[in-house]
Design a protein around this motif. Structure first.
Motif, PDB file in Angstrom:
ATOM      1  N   THR A   1      20.360  24.850  -3.077  1.00 30.18           N
ATOM      2  CA  THR A   1      20.997  23.535  -3.167  1.00 30.18           C
ATOM      3  C   THR A   1      21.921  23.302  -1.977  1.00 30.18           C
ATOM      4  O   THR A   1      21.888  22.231  -1.345  1.00 30.18           O
ATOM      5  CB  THR A   1      21.804  23.415  -4.482  1.00 30.18           C
ATOM      6  OG1 THR A   1      20.927  23.619  -5.585  1.00 30.18           O
ATOM      7  CG2 THR A   1      22.454  22.051  -4.614  1.00 30.18           C
TER       8      THR A   1
ATOM      9  N   ALA B   1      21.483  19.300  -0.955  1.00 32.87           N
ATOM     10  CA  ALA B   1      21.004  18.416  -2.020  1.00 32.87           C
ATOM     11  C   ALA B   1      22.170  17.787  -2.770  1.00 32.87           C
ATOM     12  O   ALA B   1      23.079  18.494  -3.220  1.00 32.87           O
ATOM     13  CB  ALA B   1      20.117  19.200  -2.982  1.00 32.87           C
TER      14      ALA B   1
ATOM     15  N   ILE C   1      20.324  15.740  -8.070  1.00 28.89           N
ATOM     16  CA  ILE C   1      19.569  16.867  -8.621  1.00 28.89           C
ATOM     17  C   ILE C   1      19.164  16.575 -10.054  1.00 28.89           C
ATOM     18  O   ILE C   1      19.958  16.051 -10.846  1.00 28.89           O
ATOM     19  CB  ILE C   1      20.435  18.150  -8.581  1.00 28.89           C
ATOM     20  CG1 ILE C   1      20.838  18.474  -7.129  1.00 28.89           C
ATOM     21  CG2 ILE C   1      19.707  19.331  -9.215  1.00 28.89           C
ATOM     22  CD1 ILE C   1      21.983  19.450  -7.012  1.00 28.89           C
TER      23      ILE C   1
ATOM     24  N   LEU D   1      16.706  17.476  -5.045  1.00 28.69           N
ATOM     25  CA  LEU D   1      16.232  18.756  -5.570  1.00 28.69           C
ATOM     26  C   LEU D   1      15.909  18.591  -7.047  1.00 28.69           C
ATOM     27  O   LEU D   1      16.683  17.989  -7.794  1.00 28.69           O
ATOM     28  CB  LEU D   1      17.285  19.857  -5.393  1.00 28.69           C
ATOM     29  CG  LEU D   1      16.885  21.291  -5.799  1.00 28.69           C
ATOM     30  CD1 LEU D   1      17.593  22.320  -4.919  1.00 28.69           C
ATOM     31  CD2 LEU D   1      17.204  21.581  -7.272  1.00 28.69           C
TER      32      LEU D   1
ATOM     33  N   TYR E   1      14.418  20.871 -10.473  1.00 35.85           N
ATOM     34  CA  TYR E   1      14.117  22.197 -11.002  1.00 35.85           C
ATOM     35  C   TYR E   1      13.418  22.021 -12.336  1.00 35.85           C
ATOM     36  O   TYR E   1      14.011  21.552 -13.305  1.00 35.85           O
ATOM     37  CB  TYR E   1      15.405  23.005 -11.158  1.00 35.85           C
ATOM     38  CG  TYR E   1      15.214  24.387 -11.744  1.00 35.85           C
ATOM     39  CD1 TYR E   1      14.126  25.180 -11.383  1.00 35.85           C
ATOM     40  CD2 TYR E   1      16.138  24.909 -12.642  1.00 35.85           C
ATOM     41  CE1 TYR E   1      13.956  26.451 -11.913  1.00 35.85           C
ATOM     42  CE2 TYR E   1      15.983  26.185 -13.178  1.00 35.85           C
ATOM     43  CZ  TYR E   1      14.893  26.950 -12.810  1.00 35.85           C
ATOM     44  OH  TYR E   1      14.722  28.211 -13.337  1.00 35.85           O
TER      45      TYR E   1
ATOM     46  N   THR F   1      13.209  16.438   0.267  1.00 38.62           N
ATOM     47  CA  THR F   1      13.249  16.873  -1.130  1.00 38.62           C
ATOM     48  C   THR F   1      12.603  18.243  -1.292  1.00 38.62           C
ATOM     49  O   THR F   1      11.617  18.566  -0.629  1.00 38.62           O
ATOM     50  CB  THR F   1      12.511  15.862  -2.026  1.00 38.62           C
ATOM     51  OG1 THR F   1      13.203  14.610  -1.995  1.00 38.62           O
ATOM     52  CG2 THR F   1      12.429  16.347  -3.470  1.00 38.62           C
TER      53      THR F   1
END
Length: 256
Positions: free
Chosen positions: A98, A103, A106, A176, A178, A203
């Motif tokens: 990160t 980033a 998120i 970002l 996850y 990204t």
């Protein structure tokens, strides 16, 4: 056995710092993968230790593929903290990635107990972080854990199908993402496609547990072949996807 075999082939082919000729992936390996810690890592591990002592049972609403170890939806907090909350190494990767990618916006799919969310949100660059959790009890616990770290992360409770588009519209752009809340091929590909619509050149999308099952390995291979994906890194516990047009079309297996 299948996972052990996948790991054997991964290590057989994975490149270390000196086996990577791409300047971008060399820097990724040096500045992210080889850094095994980060500020507050010790405090997060102290919290994990506390959670491992909590034997309260939770009846979870599992909307994904479930646990590889315990197929029952009734699990103790200690078990969740032990097997489903991200290793210290993975949390370091998330935090350092990160910061390295700078980033700001998120999104996380799968808050769990919030340890990964804390690692993401305590990065200096992180400004807006929204984590979606399908189970109300886990979401409530995660909020309490995040408060201990004065985290600015927002936890949204609900299914990814119902909440993802709302969160994406709120963020407007994703630096970002996850994905670690559903270990099935079709949903993973669906979430990837939806998040990709809000991506840009810088990204990074992180797919958790890409070797969880044959189904997840198939999903990872399809994501790598996506026409918008320029390069990727398989670090075994996760897969990192990049859209940078200035990179060569390359797919690495990396270990720090």
């Amino acid at each position: 056995m299948r996972l052990a075999l996948s790991y054997f082939y991964y290590r057989l082919n994975a490149k270390n710092l000196h086996g990577v000729h791409s300047p971008f992936f060399y820097a990724l390996n040096k500045d992210v993968l080889r850094k095994k810690s980060f500020p507050l890592a010790g405090e997060i591990e102290n919290l994990r230790s506390e959670l491992k002592k909590d034997h309260q049972k939770l009846d979870l609403l599992d909307l994904g593929a479930g646990s590889r170890i315990n197929k029952s939806n009734s699990r103790s907090i200690s078990e969740i903290a032990r097997v489903s909350s991200g290793s210290q190494k993975d949390l370091a990767l998330l935090h350092n990635l990160t910061e390295w990618m700078k980033a700001e916006n998120i999104i996380e799919l799968g808050t769990n107990l919030g340890l990964g969310t804390i690692a993401l949100s305590t990065a200096l660059s992180a400004k807006n972080i929204v984590s979606i959790e399908g189970d109300p009890k886990l979401a409530e616990l995660a909020v309490k854990n995040l408060e201990k770290f004065d985290s600015n992360a927002e936890v949204v409770c609900g299914s990814f199908e119902d909440k993802l588009d709302l969160v994406l519209k709120k963020l407007k752009t994703v630096d970002l993402a996850y994905l670690d809340g559903n270990h099935k091929k079709k949903p993973t590909l669906n979430y990837f496609d939806r998040i990709k619509e809000y991506s840009h050149n810088d990204t990074v999308i992180v797919i958790g547990d890409i070797h969880w099952s044959e189904e997840m390995e198939d999903a990872w291979e399809e994501i790598k072949l996506d026409r918008d994906v320029v390069a990727s890194a398989d670090v075994f516990s996760m897969g990192l996807v990049f859209f940078k047009k200035e990179l060569s079309k390359e797919h690495f297996k990396l270990h720090g």
